[in-house]
Design an enzyme around this catalytic site. Structure first.
Site, PDB file in Angstrom:
ATOM      1  N   GLU A 174       1.295 -27.946   6.013  1.00 13.31           N
ATOM      2  CA  GLU A 174       1.176 -28.314   7.430  1.00 13.31           C
ATOM      3  C   GLU A 174       1.880 -27.296   8.311  1.00 13.31           C
ATOM      4  O   GLU A 174       2.802 -26.618   7.888  1.00 13.31           O
ATOM      5  CB  GLU A 174       1.729 -29.728   7.679  1.00 13.31           C
ATOM      6  CG  GLU A 174       3.006 -30.102   6.922  1.00 13.31           C
ATOM      7  CD  GLU A 174       4.203 -29.223   7.240  1.00 13.31           C
ATOM      8  OE1 GLU A 174       4.385 -28.865   8.419  1.00 13.31           O
ATOM      9  OE2 GLU A 174       4.966 -28.892   6.311  1.00 13.31           O
ATOM     10  N   GLU A 317       4.588 -25.679   5.143  1.00 15.88           N
ATOM     11  CA  GLU A 317       3.438 -24.793   4.848  1.00 15.88           C
ATOM     12  C   GLU A 317       2.843 -25.017   3.459  1.00 15.88           C
ATOM     13  O   GLU A 317       1.925 -24.311   3.059  1.00 15.88           O
ATOM     14  CB  GLU A 317       3.831 -23.307   4.920  1.00 15.88           C
ATOM     15  CG  GLU A 317       4.416 -22.832   6.209  1.00 15.88           C
ATOM     16  CD  GLU A 317       4.804 -21.343   6.147  1.00 15.88           C
ATOM     17  OE1 GLU A 317       4.570 -20.693   5.115  1.00 15.88           O
ATOM     18  OE2 GLU A 317       5.351 -20.844   7.140  1.00 15.88           O
TER      19      GLU A 317
END
Length: 351
Positions: A174, A317
């Protein structure tokens, strides 16, 4: 509401194959249980993949991005423009997850669900434009039902692409300035846990910043408290587009039969939401690491999760999950390539 595909049954575990894999572990040239969590991982993957000797060579990493209206409350150390700038960094190869994906020979997909710049158009990024980020959830719902369902579907669509690609393992990541605030609010509502136990520095807030963040989350949770027993509505009230996409991805993986390696705090909150919506998906979730955000431990405990790594990570991430992939691969290699006592002509322990 449109047809709730996320409630469809999850693919059942192949228990017969899992038992065969467990039996194989008992026959390998080592003391039983001596490889600890690696043994359990190989056996679990065997049951998920329906293969006595599982493999996780083909890895699909999907990064979901979106902006958050709650940033207007001053909850982040970084400006919202960073979300879009990091999207360019992901596809440009300069982000941590970009480096990790290259090293793992993994497919990296970057999906912009909705940033504050609706004109953002980056080559290599899937721009879905669900909205210019979410609304400020201190003032109302973060997203409409239609937006929430679009985000869930975006996660599912990524999984369907992964399945078509032959992926054996799915990692969701994300990006979204303000998303630790959204994740903390969701965790607070789902766990009925004080915000002070869950909210942390995120991208680098000082003590005063964290205190302010706690106050903002408390206001938001109180505003939406009447709907906290409805997991889906809580997601739409307090979540982000990228968190909803992760929820959709995890549920689709369980329905399609693809193992998931869950990343850090935000991804684990999405996993908790997925399990609340459709408990059958829990068996398909593996957990990459225990992150530094204080709320992560509480969410992992609620999921009964045993993460593979504990390195003090807080990047997001999908990076922590990606770092754990070599461990999964080695667990499979040990399980599949070690000799049995009979093959090696080594005396087994007495029966």
């Amino acid at each position: 509401m449109s047809q709730a595909w996320w409630l469809n049954p999850c693919k059942p575990i192949d228990h017969a194959t899992r038992e065969q894999a467990a039996e194989r572990q008992q026959q390998l040239t080592k003391p039983a249980g001596s490889l600890g969590q690696l043994e359990a991982l190989a056996v679990q993957l065997a049951g998920l993949q329906g293969r006595v000797k599982p493999s996780v060579e083909s890895v699909w990493i999907a990064i979901f991005a979106g902006d958050h209206g709650v940033v207007a409350e001053g909850v982040s150390a970084f400006p919202q423009a960073v979300t879009g700038q990091m999207l360019a960094n992901f596809v440009g190869g300069g982000a941590a997850i970009s480096v990790l994906a290259r090293q793992l020979l993994a497919t990296l997909e970057v999906i912009d669900l909705g940033t504050i710049d609706p004109a953002l158009n980056l080559p290599g990024v899937r721009h879905l434009h669900i909205g210019p980020g979410t609304a400020n959830f201190v003032l109302g719902a973060a997203m409409t039902t239609e937006q929430g369902e679009q985000a869930l579907q975006a996660g599912r669509d990524s999984v369907l692409r992964a399945v078509a690609h032959g992926a054996q393992l799915f990692i969701g990541g994300e990006m979204g300035i303000g998303n630790t605030t959204a994740a903390s609010a969701l965790a607070c509502a789902l766990l009925d846990c004080p915000v002070t136990h869950l909210a942390g520095p995120g991208t680098g807030l000082d003590v005063a910043g964290v205190s302010h963040k706690v106050q903002v989350i408390e206001r938001a949770v109180a505003l939406h408290a009447s709907q906290r027993d409805d997991a889906l509505q809580t997601l739409f009230n307090l979540g982000g587009f990228e968190i909803a996409a992760l929820v959709g991805a995890y549920l689709a993986c369980a329905q399609e039969g693809v193992a998931v390696l869950v990343d850090g705090f935000i991804c684990s909150v999405a996993a908790l939401l997925a399990v609340r919506l459709n408990p059958g998906c829990r068996e398909w979730l593996l957990f990459g690491h225990r992150g530094a955000e204080p709320g992560h431990r509480h969410v992992l405990d609620a999921l009964g999760a045993e993460p593979l790594l504990d390195l003090g990570l807080r990047l997001g991430e999908g990076s922590g999950a990606a770092l754990a992939v070599p461990l999964l691969r080695l667990a499979c290699d040990l399980h599949g390539q070690m000799a049995t006592f009979a093959e090696a002509a080594v005396a087994d322990r007495p029966a």
